[in-house]
Design a protein around this motif. Structure first.
Motif, short mmCIF file in Angstrom:
data_model
loop_
_atom_site.label_atom_id
_atom_site.label_comp_id
_atom_site.label_asym_id
_atom_site.label_seq_id
_atom_site.Cartn_x
_atom_site.Cartn_y
_atom_site.Cartn_z
N SER A 6 -5.99 5.05 8.73
CA SER A 6 -6.31 5.97 7.65
C SER A 6 -5.11 6.83 7.29
O SER A 6 -4.53 7.48 8.16
CB SER A 6 -7.47 6.87 8.09
N GLY A 7 -4.74 6.82 6.01
CA GLY A 7 -3.72 7.73 5.51
C GLY A 7 -2.34 7.53 6.07
O GLY A 7 -1.50 8.42 6.00
N GLU A 8 -2.07 6.36 6.61
CA GLU A 8 -0.77 6.11 7.23
C GLU A 8 -0.12 4.90 6.58
O GLU A 8 -0.70 3.82 6.56
CB GLU A 8 -0.93 5.88 8.73
N PRO A 9 1.09 5.06 6.05
CA PRO A 9 1.79 3.89 5.51
C PRO A 9 1.96 2.82 6.60
O PRO A 9 2.05 3.14 7.79
CB PRO A 9 3.15 4.44 5.09
N ALA A 10 1.98 1.59 6.19
CA ALA A 10 2.19 0.49 7.14
C ALA A 10 3.50 0.73 7.90
O ALA A 10 4.50 1.17 7.32
CB ALA A 10 2.23 -0.84 6.41
N PRO A 11 3.50 0.47 9.19
CA PRO A 11 4.66 0.84 10.02
C PRO A 11 5.92 0.05 9.73
O PRO A 11 7.01 0.50 10.09
CB PRO A 11 4.17 0.57 11.44
N HIS A 12 5.81 -1.09 9.06
CA HIS A 12 7.01 -1.88 8.78
C HIS A 12 7.75 -1.41 7.52
O HIS A 12 8.86 -1.86 7.26
CB HIS A 12 6.66 -3.37 8.66
N LEU A 13 7.16 -0.49 6.77
CA LEU A 13 7.81 0.02 5.57
C LEU A 13 8.89 1.04 5.94
O LEU A 13 8.75 1.75 6.94
CB LEU A 13 6.79 0.70 4.66
N GLY A 89 0.69 9.26 2.43
CA GLY A 89 0.31 7.85 2.55
C GLY A 89 -0.20 7.33 1.22
O GLY A 89 -1.41 7.23 1.00
N ALA A 90 0.72 7.00 0.32
CA ALA A 90 0.32 6.48 -0.99
C ALA A 90 -0.52 5.21 -0.80
O ALA A 90 -0.25 4.42 0.12
CB ALA A 90 1.55 6.16 -1.83
N PRO A 91 -1.54 5.01 -1.63
CA PRO A 91 -2.38 3.83 -1.47
C PRO A 91 -1.60 2.51 -1.36
O PRO A 91 -1.93 1.67 -0.53
CB PRO A 91 -3.27 3.86 -2.71
N SER A 92 -0.54 2.35 -2.14
CA SER A 92 0.22 1.10 -2.06
C SER A 92 0.89 0.93 -0.70
O SER A 92 1.00 -0.18 -0.18
CB SER A 92 1.27 1.04 -3.17
N ASP A 93 1.31 2.05 -0.09
CA ASP A 93 1.94 1.98 1.23
C ASP A 93 0.92 1.71 2.33
O ASP A 93 1.21 1.02 3.31
CB ASP A 93 2.69 3.27 1.54
N ALA A 96 -0.17 -1.95 2.41
CA ALA A 96 0.81 -2.87 3.01
C ALA A 96 0.45 -3.26 4.44
O ALA A 96 1.03 -4.21 4.98
CB ALA A 96 2.21 -2.26 2.95
N TRP A 97 -0.51 -2.58 5.07
CA TRP A 97 -1.00 -3.01 6.39
C TRP A 97 -1.52 -4.44 6.32
O TRP A 97 -1.57 -5.13 7.34
CB TRP A 97 -2.12 -2.08 6.87
N SER A 98 -1.92 -4.90 5.16
CA SER A 98 -2.48 -6.25 5.02
C SER A 98 -1.52 -7.33 5.52
O SER A 98 -1.96 -8.39 5.97
CB SER A 98 -2.87 -6.53 3.57
N ALA A 99 -0.23 -7.06 5.46
CA ALA A 99 0.77 -8.04 5.89
C ALA A 99 0.85 -8.16 7.41
O ALA A 99 1.50 -9.07 7.93
CB ALA A 99 2.14 -7.66 5.35
N LEU A 100 0.17 -7.27 8.13
CA LEU A 100 0.33 -7.20 9.58
C LEU A 100 -0.82 -7.82 10.37
O LEU A 100 -0.86 -7.69 11.59
CB LEU A 100 0.54 -5.75 10.02
N THR A 101 -1.73 -8.48 9.68
CA THR A 101 -2.84 -9.11 10.39
C THR A 101 -3.16 -10.47 9.81
O THR A 101 -2.97 -10.71 8.62
CB THR A 101 -4.10 -8.22 10.38
N ARG A 102 -3.64 -11.34 10.67
CA ARG A 102 -4.16 -12.63 10.21
C ARG A 102 -5.67 -12.69 10.41
O ARG A 102 -6.30 -13.70 10.18
CB ARG A 102 -3.46 -13.78 10.93
N GLY A 103 -6.24 -11.54 10.80
CA GLY A 103 -7.67 -11.48 11.09
C GLY A 103 -8.53 -10.97 9.96
O GLY A 103 -9.69 -10.67 10.16
N GLY A 104 -7.97 -10.84 8.77
CA GLY A 104 -8.72 -10.32 7.63
C GLY A 104 -8.39 -8.86 7.38
O GLY A 104 -7.98 -8.13 8.29
N PHE A 105 -8.57 -8.43 6.14
CA PHE A 105 -8.16 -7.09 5.74
C PHE A 105 -9.12 -6.55 4.69
O PHE A 105 -9.50 -7.26 3.76
CB PHE A 105 -6.74 -7.14 5.16
#
Length: 152
Positions: A6-13, A89-93, A96-105
């Motif tokens: 929640s409210g946290e940009p994806a860590p790889h950004l 934590g902008a919504p677009s950032d 970007a968590w979607s790129a970090l899982t293969r289990g669904g988002f």
């Protein structure tokens, strides 16, 4: 498994470069930064000091010091929440968590700033309850989810 963020940009950004990291600011500067982050000034006027300020600094230092290390994607499902006006934590950032899982988002954007999780509490709980009730989360050994509660 399930991971909620929640409210946290994806860590790889890439992280924005701060002139002075918030945890290193003096008390007055830290309180000003908190207002910029979305903490209502009226809460700060009631006296955020002592142990509370110390804990907040420790949390900010931990966040500032984190460094992303590339690795395989998570195997669990990931659910992310963002406030539409969150300065941290902008919504677009957050999306970007979607790129970090293969289990669904799943991704939910709610009205509010960085503290939308409190101002939109009922909506957040509805989404969490719906996500937890999804059959994909549950195994034969998982108990059914009857109720989700969040302290005030």
């Amino acid at each position: 498994g399930l991971l909620l963020v929640s409210g946290e940009p994806a860590p790889h950004l890439p992280r924005p470069v701060e002139e002075t990291p918030a945890h290193l600011l003096d008390d007055a500067g830290l309180l000003q930064a908190l207002v910029r982050y979305g903490v209502p000034a009226r809460l700060l006027e009631s006296g955020l000091e002592g142990e509370a300020l110390h804990l907040l600094r420790a949390d900010l230092a931990l966040c500032h010091g984190y460094r992303w290390r590339d690795g395989p994607p998570l195997s669990c499902r990931l659910v992310a929440f963002a406030g539409d006006a969150d300065p941290l934590g902008a919504p677009s950032d957050v999306a970007a968590w979607s790129a970090l899982t293969r289990g669904g988002f799943s991704f939910h954007v709610l009205e509010g700033d960085h503290f939308f999780i409190r101002s939109r509490r009922d909506e957040v709980l509805e989404h969490v309850a719906a996500e937890l009730a999804r059959p994909a989360w549950r195994t034969a050994s998982s108990p059914p989810v009857a109720r989700v509660a969040m302290g005030t």
